[in-house]
Design an enzyme around this catalytic site. Structure first.
Site, PDB file in Angstrom:
ATOM      1  N   ILE A  93      -3.897  10.808   0.561  1.00 47.49           N
ATOM      2  CA  ILE A  93      -5.137  11.351  -0.014  1.00 47.49           C
ATOM      3  C   ILE A  93      -4.936  12.794  -0.468  1.00 47.49           C
ATOM      4  O   ILE A  93      -5.870  13.439  -0.935  1.00 47.49           O
ATOM      5  CB  ILE A  93      -6.290  11.241   1.013  1.00 47.49           C
ATOM      6  N   HIS A 109      -6.184   4.874  -1.371  1.00 46.13           N
ATOM      7  CA  HIS A 109      -7.050   5.235  -0.241  1.00 46.13           C
ATOM      8  C   HIS A 109      -7.989   6.374  -0.588  1.00 46.13           C
ATOM      9  O   HIS A 109      -8.598   6.960   0.307  1.00 46.13           O
ATOM     10  CB  HIS A 109      -6.193   5.669   0.966  1.00 46.13           C
ATOM     11  N   GLY A 176       8.409   6.432   2.720  1.00 43.61           N
ATOM     12  CA  GLY A 176       7.664   7.129   3.767  1.00 43.61           C
ATOM     13  C   GLY A 176       6.403   6.438   4.223  1.00 43.61           C
ATOM     14  O   GLY A 176       5.377   7.065   4.459  1.00 43.61           O
ATOM     15  N   THR A 177       6.490   5.109   4.382  1.00 47.78           N
ATOM     16  CA  THR A 177       5.342   4.403   4.947  1.00 47.78           C
ATOM     17  C   THR A 177       5.818   3.481   6.064  1.00 47.78           C
ATOM     18  O   THR A 177       6.845   2.825   5.953  1.00 47.78           O
ATOM     19  CB  THR A 177       4.555   3.612   3.871  1.00 47.78           C
ATOM     20  N   GLU A 204      13.686   6.074   9.155  1.00 46.08           N
ATOM     21  CA  GLU A 204      14.321   4.957   9.879  1.00 46.08           C
ATOM     22  C   GLU A 204      13.665   3.674   9.387  1.00 46.08           C
ATOM     23  O   GLU A 204      12.629   3.732   8.717  1.00 46.08           O
ATOM     24  CB  GLU A 204      14.088   5.112  11.388  1.00 46.08           C
TER      25      GLU A 204
HETATM   26  P1  NAD Z   1      -7.693  -4.534   8.122  1.00 46.95           P
HETATM   27  O1  NAD Z   1      -7.288  -4.522   9.545  1.00 46.95           O
HETATM   28  O2  NAD Z   1      -9.112  -4.670   7.742  1.00 46.95           O
HETATM   29  O3  NAD Z   1      -6.758  -5.557   7.344  1.00 46.95           O
HETATM   30  C1  NAD Z   1      -6.796  -5.477   5.915  1.00 46.95           C
HETATM   31  C2  NAD Z   1      -6.293  -6.806   5.468  1.00 46.95           C
HETATM   32  O4  NAD Z   1      -4.933  -6.951   5.887  1.00 46.95           O
HETATM   33  C3  NAD Z   1      -7.071  -7.959   6.052  1.00 46.95           C
HETATM   34  O5  NAD Z   1      -7.189  -8.943   5.052  1.00 46.95           O
HETATM   35  C4  NAD Z   1      -6.177  -8.435   7.185  1.00 46.95           C
HETATM   36  O6  NAD Z   1      -6.279  -9.832   7.358  1.00 46.95           O
HETATM   37  C5  NAD Z   1      -4.801  -8.121   6.623  1.00 46.95           C
HETATM   38  N1  NAD Z   1      -3.875  -7.860   7.716  1.00 46.95           N
HETATM   39  C6  NAD Z   1      -4.042  -6.952   8.691  1.00 46.95           C
HETATM   40  N2  NAD Z   1      -2.985  -7.002   9.503  1.00 46.95           N
HETATM   41  C7  NAD Z   1      -2.140  -7.953   9.008  1.00 46.95           C
HETATM   42  C8  NAD Z   1      -0.889  -8.485   9.389  1.00 46.95           C
HETATM   43  N3  NAD Z   1      -0.281  -8.022  10.509  1.00 46.95           N
HETATM   44  N4  NAD Z   1      -0.320  -9.462   8.656  1.00 46.95           N
HETATM   45  C9  NAD Z   1      -0.946  -9.907   7.554  1.00 46.95           C
HETATM   46  N5  NAD Z   1      -2.147  -9.475   7.126  1.00 46.95           N
HETATM   47  C10 NAD Z   1      -2.719  -8.497   7.859  1.00 46.95           C
HETATM   48  O7  NAD Z   1      -7.183  -3.235   7.441  1.00 46.95           O
HETATM   49  P2  NAD Z   1      -7.114  -1.809   8.099  1.00 46.95           P
HETATM   50  O8  NAD Z   1      -5.682  -1.596   8.457  1.00 46.95           O
HETATM   51  O9  NAD Z   1      -8.142  -1.673   9.161  1.00 46.95           O
HETATM   52  O10 NAD Z   1      -7.518  -0.932   6.874  1.00 46.95           O
HETATM   53  C11 NAD Z   1      -8.627  -1.364   6.149  1.00 46.95           C
HETATM   54  C12 NAD Z   1      -8.519  -0.700   4.866  1.00 46.95           C
HETATM   55  O11 NAD Z   1      -8.739   0.686   5.039  1.00 46.95           O
HETATM   56  C13 NAD Z   1      -7.161  -0.934   4.299  1.00 46.95           C
HETATM   57  O12 NAD Z   1      -7.384  -1.458   3.023  1.00 46.95           O
HETATM   58  C14 NAD Z   1      -6.533   0.443   4.261  1.00 46.95           C
HETATM   59  O13 NAD Z   1      -5.910   0.600   3.002  1.00 46.95           O
HETATM   60  C15 NAD Z   1      -7.708   1.394   4.379  1.00 46.95           C
HETATM   61  N6  NAD Z   1      -7.405   2.548   5.222  1.00 46.95           N
HETATM   62  C16 NAD Z   1      -7.616   3.810   4.764  1.00 46.95           C
HETATM   63  C17 NAD Z   1      -7.401   4.871   5.609  1.00 46.95           C
HETATM   64  C18 NAD Z   1      -7.560   6.291   5.152  1.00 46.95           C
HETATM   65  O14 NAD Z   1      -7.485   7.217   5.951  1.00 46.95           O
HETATM   66  N7  NAD Z   1      -7.748   6.472   3.852  1.00 46.95           N
HETATM   67  C19 NAD Z   1      -7.012   4.681   6.919  1.00 46.95           C
HETATM   68  C20 NAD Z   1      -6.776   3.374   7.313  1.00 46.95           C
HETATM   69  C21 NAD Z   1      -6.983   2.302   6.478  1.00 46.95           C
HETATM   70  N1  APR Z   2      11.051  11.261   4.902  1.00 43.77           N
HETATM   71  C1  APR Z   2      10.865   9.920   4.811  1.00 43.77           C
HETATM   72  N2  APR Z   2      10.054   9.219   5.624  1.00 43.77           N
HETATM   73  C2  APR Z   2       9.404   9.901   6.587  1.00 43.77           C
HETATM   74  C3  APR Z   2       9.540  11.300   6.751  1.00 43.77           C
HETATM   75  C4  APR Z   2      10.412  11.979   5.851  1.00 43.77           C
HETATM   76  N3  APR Z   2      10.627  13.295   5.926  1.00 43.77           N
HETATM   77  N4  APR Z   2       8.791  11.681   7.812  1.00 43.77           N
HETATM   78  C5  APR Z   2       8.187  10.566   8.281  1.00 43.77           C
HETATM   79  N5  APR Z   2       8.575   9.495   7.559  1.00 43.77           N
HETATM   80  C6  APR Z   2       8.165   8.088   7.727  1.00 43.77           C
HETATM   81  C7  APR Z   2       8.015   7.644   9.165  1.00 43.77           C
HETATM   82  O1  APR Z   2       9.255   7.124   9.636  1.00 43.77           O
HETATM   83  C8  APR Z   2       6.951   6.536   9.015  1.00 43.77           C
HETATM   84  O2  APR Z   2       7.572   5.289   8.760  1.00 43.77           O
HETATM   85  O3  APR Z   2       6.883   8.002   7.161  1.00 43.77           O
HETATM   86  C9  APR Z   2       6.163   6.957   7.787  1.00 43.77           C
HETATM   87  C10 APR Z   2       4.776   7.474   8.125  1.00 43.77           C
HETATM   88  O4  APR Z   2       4.052   6.368   8.616  1.00 43.77           O
HETATM   89  P1  APR Z   2       2.489   6.522   8.959  1.00 43.77           P
HETATM   90  O5  APR Z   2       2.293   7.771   9.727  1.00 43.77           O
HETATM   91  O6  APR Z   2       2.040   5.210   9.521  1.00 43.77           O
HETATM   92  O7  APR Z   2       1.818   6.760   7.532  1.00 43.77           O
HETATM   93  P2  APR Z   2       1.467   5.650   6.471  1.00 43.77           P
HETATM   94  O8  APR Z   2       2.465   4.529   6.482  1.00 43.77           O
HETATM   95  O9  APR Z   2       1.213   6.352   5.208  1.00 43.77           O
HETATM   96  O10 APR Z   2       0.067   5.078   7.029  1.00 43.77           O
HETATM   97  C11 APR Z   2      -0.606   4.146   6.172  1.00 43.77           C
HETATM   98  O11 APR Z   2      -2.554   4.246   7.554  1.00 43.77           O
HETATM   99  O12 APR Z   2      -3.785   5.636   8.871  1.00 43.77           O
HETATM  100  C12 APR Z   2      -3.737   5.002   7.652  1.00 43.77           C
HETATM  101  O13 APR Z   2      -4.699   5.611   5.613  1.00 43.77           O
HETATM  102  C13 APR Z   2      -3.748   5.979   6.525  1.00 43.77           C
HETATM  103  O14 APR Z   2      -2.627   5.842   4.444  1.00 43.77           O
HETATM  104  C14 APR Z   2      -2.430   5.784   5.852  1.00 43.77           C
HETATM  105  C15 APR Z   2      -2.069   4.404   6.245  1.00 43.77           C
END
Ligand code: NAD
Ligand code: APR
Length: 234
Positions: A93, A109, A176-177, A204
């Site tokens: 964001i 997001h 980085g996710t 990793e």
């Molecule tokens: P959720 O738990 O509502 O799941 C979203 C969808 O993914 C659902 O259809 C669920 O069935 C599917 N799903 C969840 N886990 C799964 C798995 N292990 N295998 C297969 N399908 C799976 O989603 P959430 O994680 O609670 O997040 C809801 C929404 O909010 C997401 O779309 C996410 O992008 C968004 N989000 C935004 C933020 C933010 O800070 N901007 C933070 C967290 C989530």
């Molecule tokens: N270079 C590459 N990867 C990195 C680095 C770096 N310097 N530092 C951290 N990472 C990796 C970590 O190993 C981890 O796999 O970035 C990832 C961060 O993961 P999360 O903290 O789970 O972040 P993200 O995957 O973006 O989360 C997804 O969840 O909470 C919600 O909305 C929120 O958009 C976020 C979503």
């Protein structure tokens, strides 16, 4: 070589070296609140002051000197110099991709630097704190502005465009996710199912590491410029 399109998914890890903490490395705790407790519509209903305070603190940090790092800049260079199409889909964001020069960018997001009216849906840029006493121009009323961010349980933005791009791309790169949050965590399977090469860049292997064809591990600020250099035939 035919230059096919590239879709890049970024997560909190690409902004980590710019000084923005990731979600799970901070074990999900933010100012003593779990992200899930403040990033939900129910939390905003229950305590809008707390939720605004949570996002005001993150906005202040972003506006207080945080800069794009070489990974953001390398992706902007890829979009500019690669002959095929490049689309960046970010879960982040922050505005670091924009500030680095990326233009073909989707914030699935939402964006920290915008708020929106809960009645009209109208978005407003915000360069500072937002509070429940702030009035929106569209209603001239207080208490209707919320962070323009997709919370847990809400639907991400522009999903049709994203799935279309995933089904057409030749290369899908996740940077980085952690692969914890859906639907973003499911993108690799959509791209692979459509015949794309899939590559993960991370510190990793993420929980989806084994789903990717290839993984390159190390800081994004090193790995992403190397990948872009290679893709540009350097
Ligand atoms: P959720 O738990 O509502 O799941 C979203 C969808 O993914 C659902 O259809 C669920 O069935 C599917 N799903 C969840 N886990 C799964 C798995 N292990 N295998 C297969 N399908 C799976 O989603 P959430 O994680 O609670 O997040 C809801 C929404 O909010 C997401 O779309 C996410 O992008 C968004 N989000 C935004 C933020 C933010 O800070 N901007 C933070 C967290 C989530
Ligand atoms: N270079 C590459 N990867 C990195 C680095 C770096 N310097 N530092 C951290 N990472 C990796 C970590 O190993 C981890 O796999 O970035 C990832 C961060 O993961 P999360 O903290 O789970 O972040 P993200 O995957 O973006 O989360 C997804 O969840 O909470 C919600 O909305 C929120 O958009 C976020 C979503």
């Amino acid at each position: 070589m035919k230059y096919g399109s590239i879709v890049v998914l970024t997560g909190a890890g690409i902004s980590a070296e710019s000084g923005l903490r990731t979600f799970r490395a901070a074990d999900g705790l933010w100012e003593d609140h779990r992200v899930e407790d403040v990033a939900t519509p129910e939390a905003f209903e229950r305590d809008p002051v707390l939720v605004h305070r949570f996002y005001n603190a993150r906005r202040r940090q972003l506006l207080g000197g945080v800069e794009p790092n070489p990974a953001h800049r390398a992706l902007a260079r890829l979009e500019r110099d690669y002959p095929g199409e490049v689309l960046v889909v970010t879960q982040n964001i922050d505005d670091l991709h924009e500030r680095a020069g990326s233009r073909r960018l989707i914030h699935m997001h939402g964006e920290l630097l915008f708020v929106r009216c809960t009645r009209t849906g109208r978005r407003y840029p915000v360069e500072g704190d937002c509070s429940v006493s702030q009035r929106c121009e569209c209603c001239e009323a207080e208490g209707r502005l919320r962070p323009d961010i997709v919370w847990f349980g809400e639907m991400p933005l522009q999903m049709d465009t994203i799935y279309e791009a995933l089904e057409a791309c030749e290369l899908f790169v996740a940077i980085g996710t952690s692969g914890h949050v859906y639907p973003a965590a499911g993108f690799v399977e959509v791209a692979a199912g459509a015949g794309a090469r899939t590559l993960e860049l991370n510190l990793e292997a993420s929980r989806l590491g084994s789903v990717f064809e290839e993984g390159r591990y190390g800081p994004a600020s090193e790995q992403v410029p190397l990948l872009v250099e290679q893709l540009l035939g350097g």
